[in-house]
Write a protein that holds these residues in place. Structure first.
Motif, PDB file in Angstrom:
ATOM      1  N   ALA A 255       0.836  -1.204   0.000  1.00 20.14           N
ATOM      2  CA  ALA A 255       0.000   0.000   0.000  1.00 20.14           C
ATOM      3  C   ALA A 255       0.870   1.252   0.000  1.00 20.14           C
ATOM      4  N   PHE A 256       0.380   2.308  -0.634  1.00 22.11           N
ATOM      5  CA  PHE A 256       1.104   3.575  -0.709  1.00 22.11           C
ATOM      6  C   PHE A 256       1.399   4.091   0.698  1.00 22.11           C
ATOM      7  N   ALA A 257       2.652   4.467   0.929  1.00 20.17           N
ATOM      8  CA  ALA A 257       3.066   4.942   2.252  1.00 20.17           C
ATOM      9  C   ALA A 257       3.772   6.288   2.171  1.00 20.17           C
ATOM     10  N   GLY A 258       3.501   7.040   1.130  1.00 22.87           N
ATOM     11  CA  GLY A 258       4.023   8.391   1.043  1.00 22.87           C
ATOM     12  C   GLY A 258       5.210   8.555   0.115  1.00 22.87           C
ATOM     13  N   VAL A 259       5.743   9.762   0.114  1.00 26.00           N
ATOM     14  CA  VAL A 259       6.880  10.136  -0.727  1.00 26.00           C
ATOM     15  C   VAL A 259       7.958  10.731   0.169  1.00 26.00           C
ATOM     16  N   ILE A 260       9.196  10.332  -0.047  1.00 25.61           N
ATOM     17  CA  ILE A 260      10.339  10.852   0.707  1.00 25.61           C
ATOM     18  C   ILE A 260      11.214  11.656  -0.251  1.00 25.61           C
ATOM     19  N   VAL A 261      11.513  12.891   0.112  1.00 20.70           N
ATOM     20  CA  VAL A 261      12.365  13.761  -0.704  1.00 20.70           C
ATOM     21  C   VAL A 261      13.603  14.114   0.096  1.00 20.70           C
ATOM     22  N   LEU A 262      14.771  13.954  -0.523  1.00 21.19           N
ATOM     23  CA  LEU A 262      16.052  14.230   0.143  1.00 21.19           C
ATOM     24  C   LEU A 262      16.660  15.534  -0.375  1.00 21.19           C
ATOM     25  N   THR A 263      17.224  16.306   0.538  1.00 22.59           N
ATOM     26  CA  THR A 263      18.025  17.471   0.166  1.00 22.59           C
ATOM     27  C   THR A 263      19.478  17.143   0.483  1.00 22.59           C
ATOM     28  N   VAL A 264      20.328  17.106  -0.547  1.00 21.80           N
ATOM     29  CA  VAL A 264      21.732  16.715  -0.385  1.00 21.80           C
ATOM     30  C   VAL A 264      22.616  17.949  -0.493  1.00 21.80           C
ATOM     31  N   ARG A 265      23.466  18.149   0.505  1.00 19.53           N
ATOM     32  CA  ARG A 265      24.427  19.253   0.518  1.00 19.53           C
ATOM     33  C   ARG A 265      25.814  18.693   0.840  1.00 19.53           C
ATOM     34  N   ASP A 266      26.771  19.019   0.009  1.00 22.67           N
ATOM     35  CA  ASP A 266      28.165  18.617   0.259  1.00 22.67           C
ATOM     36  C   ASP A 266      28.301  17.116   0.504  1.00 22.67           C
ATOM     37  N   GLY A 267      27.555  16.336  -0.248  1.00 25.13           N
ATOM     38  CA  GLY A 267      27.679  14.888  -0.174  1.00 25.13           C
ATOM     39  C   GLY A 267      26.967  14.232   0.991  1.00 25.13           C
ATOM     40  N   ARG A 268      26.185  14.998   1.754  1.00 23.60           N
ATOM     41  CA  ARG A 268      25.416  14.436   2.861  1.00 23.60           C
ATOM     42  C   ARG A 268      23.965  14.915   2.796  1.00 23.60           C
ATOM     43  N   ILE A 269      23.110  14.234   3.531  1.00 24.51           N
ATOM     44  CA  ILE A 269      21.687  14.570   3.511  1.00 24.51           C
ATOM     45  C   ILE A 269      21.418  15.649   4.548  1.00 24.51           C
ATOM     46  N   ALA A 270      20.964  16.806   4.077  1.00 21.65           N
ATOM     47  CA  ALA A 270      20.694  17.938   4.965  1.00 21.65           C
ATOM     48  C   ALA A 270      19.234  17.988   5.402  1.00 21.65           C
ATOM     49  N   ALA A 271      18.356  17.320   4.656  1.00 27.18           N
ATOM     50  CA  ALA A 271      16.943  17.332   5.018  1.00 27.18           C
ATOM     51  C   ALA A 271      16.251  16.106   4.443  1.00 27.18           C
ATOM     52  N   ILE A 272      15.345  15.549   5.238  1.00 25.58           N
ATOM     53  CA  ILE A 272      14.464  14.463   4.800  1.00 25.58           C
ATOM     54  C   ILE A 272      13.038  14.955   4.987  1.00 25.58           C
ATOM     55  N   ALA A 273      12.285  14.991   3.919  1.00 27.51           N
ATOM     56  CA  ALA A 273      10.874  15.376   3.993  1.00 27.51           C
ATOM     57  C   ALA A 273      10.039  14.149   3.654  1.00 27.51           C
ATOM     58  N   ARG A 274       9.233  13.703   4.628  1.00 23.67           N
ATOM     59  CA  ARG A 274       8.369  12.530   4.433  1.00 23.67           C
ATOM     60  C   ARG A 274       6.933  13.022   4.282  1.00 23.67           C
ATOM     61  N   PHE A 275       6.382  12.824   3.093  1.00 28.53           N
ATOM     62  CA  PHE A 275       5.023  13.282   2.803  1.00 28.53           C
ATOM     63  C   PHE A 275       4.071  12.089   2.852  1.00 28.53           C
ATOM     64  N   HIS A 276       3.156  12.098   3.820  1.00 29.43           N
ATOM     65  CA  HIS A 276       2.237  10.976   3.991  1.00 29.43           C
ATOM     66  C   HIS A 276       0.860  11.251   3.394  1.00 29.43           C
ATOM     67  N   ASP A 277       0.732  12.315   2.651  1.00 31.35           N
ATOM     68  CA  ASP A 277      -0.549  12.709   2.089  1.00 31.35           C
ATOM     69  C   ASP A 277      -1.051  11.679   1.075  1.00 31.35           C
ATOM     70  N   PRO A 278      -2.195  11.027   1.314  1.00 30.32           N
ATOM     71  CA  PRO A 278      -2.716  10.032   0.359  1.00 30.32           C
ATOM     72  C   PRO A 278      -3.051  10.619  -1.000  1.00 30.32           C
ATOM     73  N   ALA A 279      -3.201  11.949  -1.083  1.00 30.29           N
ATOM     74  CA  ALA A 279      -3.489  12.573  -2.371  1.00 30.29           C
ATOM     75  C   ALA A 279      -2.325  12.415  -3.357  1.00 30.29           C
ATOM     76  N   LEU A 280      -1.146  12.057  -2.835  1.00 30.21           N
ATOM     77  CA  LEU A 280       0.025  11.897  -3.703  1.00 30.21           C
ATOM     78  C   LEU A 280       0.082  10.519  -4.353  1.00 30.21           C
ATOM     79  N   ALA A 281      -0.754   9.588  -3.881  1.00 34.35           N
ATOM     80  CA  ALA A 281      -0.746   8.232  -4.460  1.00 34.35           C
ATOM     81  C   ALA A 281      -1.022   8.311  -5.946  1.00 34.35           C
ATOM     82  N   GLY A 282      -0.194   7.641  -6.732  1.00 33.31           N
ATOM     83  CA  GLY A 282      -0.373   7.636  -8.175  1.00 33.31           C
ATOM     84  C   GLY A 282       0.336   8.757  -8.911  1.00 33.31           C
ATOM     85  N   ARG A 283       0.802   9.751  -8.187  1.00 31.99           N
ATOM     86  CA  ARG A 283       1.506  10.876  -8.853  1.00 31.99           C
ATOM     87  C   ARG A 283       2.987  10.585  -9.012  1.00 31.99           C
ATOM     88  N   PHE A 284       3.492   9.629  -8.222  1.00 28.65           N
ATOM     89  CA  PHE A 284       4.910   9.252  -8.310  1.00 28.65           C
ATOM     90  C   PHE A 284       4.987   7.780  -8.685  1.00 28.65           C
TER      91      PHE A 284
END
Length: 284
Positions: A255-284
């Motif tokens: 089952a769809f469990a969201g979208v994770i977006v990473l922000t990478v700075r200088d070779g490391r992850i500076a931010a993790i955004a976890r989007f759990h909105d069910p409206a995103l199902a099927g868009r990715f």
């Protein structure tokens, strides 16, 4: 109607991206784009051609977005007890924007699409954000922006001066090695493996929930709680792209469990955004 469709089809993608920058929500942006095209169709007899069709459409879209910004839905409640967050984000409506929906030819820079920039726009007064997007990102003249917003050029200059101080743009990186290591650690519940990839001041957010975690220790505490809630169920991650950044479409037990977006700075992850909105199902 067919002729109108031919005229406006070339602008539909860029109008949707404009509405997304204004609203921060893909769902709201798509609604605003359709409302813009409907309003343009109804108002076409009154279009006198004093500006280009593109400028006229952007004026309608901008004002539709300013109207939409007057109300926002309440934040949801997490299904498990969360560790104490570092803070509470006020932009609970933020959604990622699939790269597949970006206009094929964009004159603006990559960082003008990134999550950090879109989030910064949401923190501004709406007319400041509109002026910044129209003038600095899209390149409309001061006179055109003034006409779109129904103000003088002097007012536009004032809006821009205040908006530019809160919209520093720093391009993120695309690092496939870091993304791959993140996916391997995340799908096996390896908290230490994820934390090892983070910058010291990394942020984890999860719109539409307002909870935010700052720093390795806080992110680790959240991940341990989250993985414990999932128990033995291993999440699956499918590579994607959002806001020109590395992303994953997540699923749990198929089952769809969201979208994770990473922000990478200088070779490391500076931010993790976890989007759990069910409206995103099927868009990715």
């Amino acid at each position: 109607m067919d002729d109108f469709g031919e005229l406006t089809r070339a602008y539909e993608r860029e109008l949707r991206l404009h509405c997304y920058r204004m609203l921060g929500s893909l769902t709201d942006a798509e609604d605003a784009t359709q409302e813009t095209l409907l309003a343009a169709w109804r108002g076409l007899p009154g279009f006198e051609g004093r500006s280009s069709l593109r400028t006229w459409l952007y004026r309608i879209a901008t004002n539709r977005c300013l109207t939409t910004l007057r109300s926002r839905p309440p934040a949801p409640v997490a299904p498990f007890e969360l560790p104490e967050p570092t803070g509470h984000g006020e932009i609970t409506w933020l959604q990622p924007f699939p790269d597949a929906l970006l206009p094929e030819a964009r004159a603006e820079t990559v960082e003008a699409v990134e999550l950090a920039f879109v989030a910064a726009l949401q923190r501004m007064p709406p007319r400041q954000a509109a002026a910044l997007i129209l003038r600095d990102v899209l390149g409309f003249t001061g006179a055109e922006v003034a006409e779109m917003l129904g103000v003088t050029e002097t007012v536009v200059k004032g809006l821009l001066q205040r908006a530019r101080t809160g919209a520093v743009r720093r391009p993120a990186e695309t690092d496939t090695a870091v993304s791959k290591r993140f996916a391997e650690a995340f799908t096996t519940g390896d908290v230490d493996g994820v934390v090892a990839l983070l910058t010291d001041d990394a942020w984890l957010s999860m719109p539409p929930a307002p909870h935010e975690y700052h720093g390795r220790a806080a992110v680790a505490a959240f991940l341990r709680t989250s993985f414990a809630y999932a128990s033995e169920r291993a999440p699956a991650l499918r590579p994607a792209r959002a806001n020109t950044q590395p992303a994953f479409a997540a699923s749990l037990d198929g089952a769809f469990a969201g979208v994770i977006v990473l922000t990478v700075r200088d070779g490391r992850i500076a931010a993790i955004a976890r989007f759990h909105d069910p409206a995103l199902a099927g868009r990715f």
